[in-house]
Design an enzyme around this catalytic site. Structure first.
Site, mmCIF file in Angstrom:
data_model
loop_
_atom_site.group_PDB
_atom_site.id
_atom_site.type_symbol
_atom_site.label_atom_id
_atom_site.label_comp_id
_atom_site.label_asym_id
_atom_site.label_seq_id
_atom_site.Cartn_x
_atom_site.Cartn_y
_atom_site.Cartn_z
ATOM 1 N N VAL A 91 0.880 -1.168 0.000
ATOM 2 C CA VAL A 91 0.000 0.000 0.000
ATOM 3 C C VAL A 91 0.917 1.218 0.000
ATOM 4 O O VAL A 91 1.749 1.373 0.897
ATOM 5 C CB VAL A 91 -0.939 0.024 1.221
ATOM 6 C CG1 VAL A 91 -1.807 1.276 1.204
ATOM 7 C CG2 VAL A 91 -1.801 -1.238 1.270
ATOM 8 N N TYR A 92 0.780 2.058 -1.034
ATOM 9 C CA TYR A 92 1.597 3.259 -1.165
ATOM 10 C C TYR A 92 0.833 4.465 -0.641
ATOM 11 O O TYR A 92 -0.390 4.511 -0.696
ATOM 12 C CB TYR A 92 1.989 3.483 -2.633
ATOM 13 C CG TYR A 92 3.045 2.512 -3.088
ATOM 14 C CD1 TYR A 92 4.391 2.865 -3.043
ATOM 15 C CD2 TYR A 92 2.713 1.243 -3.536
ATOM 16 C CE1 TYR A 92 5.375 1.972 -3.445
ATOM 17 C CE2 TYR A 92 3.688 0.346 -3.938
ATOM 18 C CZ TYR A 92 5.013 0.717 -3.889
ATOM 19 O OH TYR A 92 5.978 -0.171 -4.276
ATOM 20 N N PHE A 93 1.603 5.460 -0.161
ATOM 21 C CA PHE A 93 1.012 6.650 0.438
ATOM 22 C C PHE A 93 1.635 7.902 -0.142
ATOM 23 O O PHE A 93 2.767 7.896 -0.612
ATOM 24 C CB PHE A 93 1.248 6.646 1.960
ATOM 25 C CG PHE A 93 0.449 5.607 2.673
ATOM 26 C CD1 PHE A 93 -0.791 5.910 3.184
ATOM 27 C CD2 PHE A 93 0.929 4.319 2.793
ATOM 28 C CE1 PHE A 93 -1.551 4.947 3.811
ATOM 29 C CE2 PHE A 93 0.182 3.338 3.424
ATOM 30 C CZ PHE A 93 -1.059 3.661 3.941
ATOM 31 N N ILE A 107 -2.665 5.392 -1.909
ATOM 32 C CA ILE A 107 -2.777 5.598 -3.352
ATOM 33 C C ILE A 107 -3.217 4.274 -3.969
ATOM 34 O O ILE A 107 -2.476 3.300 -3.913
ATOM 35 C CB ILE A 107 -1.427 6.012 -3.960
ATOM 36 C CG1 ILE A 107 -0.885 7.253 -3.266
ATOM 37 C CG2 ILE A 107 -1.555 6.225 -5.454
ATOM 38 C CD1 ILE A 107 0.559 7.537 -3.609
#
Length: 184
Positions: A36-38, A108
């Site tokens: 999980v990208y931020f 994202i």
């Protein structure tokens, strides 16, 4: 640490795996990675060419999991994925995600999910990634200290690529997340 890395799409992972083994690479772990990208509200992390992610890694042989939070700095050259990388373990992926969201970071989409077969040879790690909704990729990487010569590490990777029948021109500098976003 600096991660000197290249990535390229592959058509036949079985052939690449056999070729790696002929070069002396030894099969290591088989894992499932869920990333999980931020980014922050102003999208500065991605605009700067950096990455912030929470990764859950599940060992497919033992079903044991671990979670890491990673920050990757800007790419350090024009031909590879080489970056400064800061990474540490966290005990709970969901709590880590909730903390990041509570302090203003947003996830994202989409989540990047892949099955990764790792191989090792001396100081090189080779990964055959089967990325959900994208296909198969080969990553070659060497971790170096910041004061080491990244050009030598990249040259070592380039020689392995050539022995596998590829060149640096076959590689991509696009992240799996960006590829998935372009695909939608």
């Amino acid at each position: 640490m600096v991660e000197v890395e290249i990535k390229l799409p592959i058509k036949n992972k079985e052939i690449v795996e056999k070729s790696l083994e002929k070069l002396g690479f030894v099969k290591a772990g088989l894992v499932r990675e869920e990333d999980v990208y931020f980014d922050n509200e102003s999208s500065r992390i991605r605009e700067n060419g950096e990455a912030l992610r929470v990764r859950k890694v599940t060992n497919l042989a033992t079903d044991e999991s671990e979670t890491r939070i990673t920050f990757k700095g800007k790419k350090l050259d024009q031909v590879s994925m080489t970056r400064k990388e800061l990474e540490t373990g966290v005990s709970d992926a969901e709590v880590c995600i909730q903390i990041l969201e509570a302090i203003g970071y947003q996830a994202i989409p989409p989540e990047v999910v892949k099955t990764r077969q790792e191989y090792t040879f001396e100081n090189v790690t080779a990964c055959i990634d089967q990325v959900q909704d994208l296909g198969d990729f080969l990553e070659l990487e060497i971790l170096i200290e910041e004061d080491e010569n990244k050009e030598n590490a990249l040259l070592q990777i380039e020689k392995i690529l050539q022995r596998l029948g590829y060149t640096l021109k076959d590689t991509t500098r696009t992240s799996y997340l960006s590829m998935l976003q372009l695909d939608k």
